[in-house]
Structures are given as C-alpha cells and as structure tokens.
Design an enzyme around this catalytic site. Structure first.
Site, mmCIF file in Angstrom:
data_model
loop_
_atom_site.group_PDB
_atom_site.id
_atom_site.type_symbol
_atom_site.label_atom_id
_atom_site.label_comp_id
_atom_site.label_asym_id
_atom_site.label_seq_id
_atom_site.Cartn_x
_atom_site.Cartn_y
_atom_site.Cartn_z
ATOM 1 N N ASP A 1 40.117 29.088 39.350
ATOM 2 C CA ASP A 1 39.395 28.537 40.812
ATOM 3 C C ASP A 1 39.736 29.939 41.691
ATOM 4 O OD1 ASP A 1 37.869 27.549 42.906
ATOM 5 O OD2 ASP A 1 39.280 25.989 43.339
ATOM 6 N N ASN B 1 28.486 22.894 38.884
ATOM 7 C CA ASN B 1 28.185 24.382 39.289
ATOM 8 C C ASN B 1 26.826 24.647 39.240
ATOM 9 O OD1 ASN B 1 31.252 25.770 37.945
ATOM 10 N ND2 ASN B 1 30.955 24.996 39.986
HETATM 11 C C1 FPP Z 1 35.690 29.266 40.535
HETATM 12 O O1 FPP Z 1 36.006 30.206 41.588
HETATM 13 C C2 FPP Z 1 35.195 29.873 39.456
HETATM 14 C C3 FPP Z 1 33.895 29.636 38.771
HETATM 15 C C4 FPP Z 1 33.092 28.628 39.249
HETATM 16 C C5 FPP Z 1 33.478 30.640 37.661
HETATM 17 C C6 FPP Z 1 34.633 30.999 36.690
HETATM 18 C C7 FPP Z 1 33.948 32.227 35.973
HETATM 19 C C8 FPP Z 1 34.687 33.167 35.812
HETATM 20 C C9 FPP Z 1 36.237 33.416 35.708
HETATM 21 C C10 FPP Z 1 34.078 34.443 34.711
HETATM 22 C C11 FPP Z 1 33.222 34.150 33.852
HETATM 23 C C12 FPP Z 1 33.817 33.587 32.571
HETATM 24 C C13 FPP Z 1 34.020 33.700 31.269
HETATM 25 C C14 FPP Z 1 34.566 32.930 30.312
HETATM 26 C C15 FPP Z 1 33.841 35.118 30.925
HETATM 27 P P1 FPP Z 1 35.039 29.779 42.966
HETATM 28 O O2 FPP Z 1 33.878 30.555 42.997
HETATM 29 O O3 FPP Z 1 34.826 28.431 43.225
HETATM 30 O O4 FPP Z 1 36.002 30.368 44.102
HETATM 31 P P2 FPP Z 1 36.200 29.823 45.558
HETATM 32 O O5 FPP Z 1 36.769 28.220 45.480
HETATM 33 O O6 FPP Z 1 37.162 30.611 46.251
HETATM 34 O O7 FPP Z 1 34.921 29.862 46.196
#
Ligand code: FPP
Length: 257
Positions: free
Chosen positions: A26, A74
């Site tokens: 996250d 998501n």
């Molecule tokens: C949460 O951060 C993250 C995600 C919803 C996606 C995770 C994806 C990756 C790390 C990249 C691709 C994955 C792979 C396996 C190559 P957020 O967007 O919720 O962050 P925030 O809480 O700060 O808004």
C-alpha cells in the site's frame, strides 16, 4: 550492501525464517502525490519494489511470497488507473519472465483471475506454465482477490460437491475447507506485512491469516526495499507464536522436539 543490511543479516536467525510471507503493498498513490506525479507513476515505482522484494525473498530462502497486487474492490477505481495497473502487470510479467523462471520461482495466482482482461490472462498463463516445475520459491499473486469472495466461492464449490455426492457434509472440516480455498495446499502465511501506514487487513487472506503475525510499517510501498524486509523479518523473529497455547507448553514442546 548497506551497513544496515549487513548488520541485519548478521542478526537474522536462518532457522527461524517465516516460511510464508504475505504483503499488502500500500501507498503507491501517496508516494506519487508527494512528488506531484500521477498515481500511475507510484504503481510503476511499486513494480520495482516487487522486483527487489521477490529477489530478496528468494535469496533469503523464503518459500512462499504472496503479494496483494489487485483486490476485488480495486475494480472500482477510475478506469484509467485500472487499465494502467493491468498494463503494468503485463509488462512486469513479460519483462521478469526469464529472471523468475531461471531463479527457480514458481508463479501462481489466487483470486478471480477469470475476471482479468484476456491480455493479462495470457501473460499469466505463460509464466504459470513456464515456471510450473520450479521448486525454490512460490510467488503467489493475488489478483481480483477478496478474502470473503474466496470463502463464498469455496463454500459454493463444496456444496456442489456434496449435492452431487462426491463428498459427505460430515467430511467437511477445517482441513478440507482449506484445501478448497484458492491457496489449496499452501501453508498459511507466517508473516503478513502491510506498508503505507494503514492498520487493517482489507479483505486479504481472511481464513489463512488466523494465526499470522502482523507487521505494519509507515514506509510507502515504492520505498520498501531489502532493508525494510529484513526489519520486518527481524521483528517477526522476536515474537513468540503460541497458537493459543501457553509459553510453558511451548517450551515443553521445544525440549521434546
Ligand atoms: C496500493 O496503493 C497498491 C495497489 C492497488 C496496486 C499494487 C500494484 C503494484 C505494486 C504494481 C504492480 C504489481 C505487480 C505484481 C508487478 P494505493 O494506490 O492504494 O496507494 P494509496 O493508498 O497511497 O492511494
């Protein structure tokens, strides 16, 4: 190697490593916003953390790494962010294919992978079949995954098996139920790490994390590197896992075995 890393490696007990590490990655969006960048840039930087952490886990001897890459919830994000995440995933899977395969890593997925766009399913199938015989580490990617959804799908499946006479209702116990979950025969996670300063499970591995040690850190996922992974594992190694027993009972078991 940094000074911190070499000191942490010295402190690490190789006999007490978590067998299965699960991560809620996250903070990508906040990382990007702090830099006045588009959220997608945060996900790109997050994909680099994935590469580093997979390599580090393999080097340390972690046997299973489960990554929460895209939750069922998501899908509600803006369409352009969803599209970018899917593209990033495809890009990662093609780019890292050789490194993953040649390092003995077996890729699997959990979740509703049938919901994913065809191009993602194709990239996944290629890496899943291409690494199926690898034994050194399992990289388990949670995609379109929700813990409650997994439990409901499992219940439905078991009910169908019972109604069609393949199993008897009284045969259903915790062990059988767990085998029908997406994680199947995988051991439950020993350590669950959540980055990004949030203190919740967010529908991740609800059944499987009943006795998992939880570790929360303020570090945003794109800043999470080997150092932070080592800190989490060292913290885990300082804990006493009692599984509902007392400390005294545990020391008795330890002296017997
Ligand atoms: C949460 O951060 C993250 C995600 C919803 C996606 C995770 C994806 C990756 C790390 C990249 C691709 C994955 C792979 C396996 C190559 P957020 O967007 O919720 O962050 P925030 O809480 O700060 O808004």
């Amino acid at each position: 190697m940094s000074e911190f890393e070499s000191q942490a490696l010295e402190k690490l007990n190789p006999h007490k490593l978590p067998w299965h590490v699960a991560i809620i990655m996250d903070g990508n969006g906040r990382w990007a916003m702090q830099r006045s960048l588009d959220r997608v840039e945060g996900h790109k930087a997050g994909a680099e953390s994935v590469r580093v952490v997979v390599k580090a886990c393999r080097e340390l001897g972690i046997k299973i790494l489960t990554l929460y890459a895209f939750s069922y919830e998501n899908w509600q994000r803006p369409a352009n962010e969803v599209r970018s995440l899917m593209n990033l995933l495809v890009h990662y899977l093609y780019r890292e294919f050789r490194a993953i395969r040649d390092n003995g890593i077996n890729v699997r997925t959990i979740g509703r992978s049938f919901d994913l766009p065809v191009r993602v399913q194709k990239a996944l199938n290629r890496i899943i079949t291409g690494t199926a015989h690898n034994k050194a580490m399992i990289m388990n990617v949670a995609l379109s995954y929700g813990g409650r959804d997994e439990i409901v799908r499992t219940t439905r499946h078991l009910l169908k098996e019972a109604m069609e006479g393949r199993i008897k209702p009284e045969q259903i116990d915790e062990k059988l139920f767990a085998r029908y979950l997406d994680t199947g025969d995988l051991e439950d996670p020993d350590l669950l790490i959540r980055t990004g300063a949030e203190f919740r499970i967010s529908n991740f591995l609800l059944w499987q994390s009943a006795y998992t040690e939880l570790y929360f850190t303020d570090v945003l996922w794109p800043d999470f590197r080997k150092e932070q992974l080592l800190s989490a594992i060292l913290d885990y190694q300082r804990r006493e896992r009692r599984f509902g027993m007392t400390s005294e009972q545990l020391s008795k078991i330890a002296t017997i075995s």
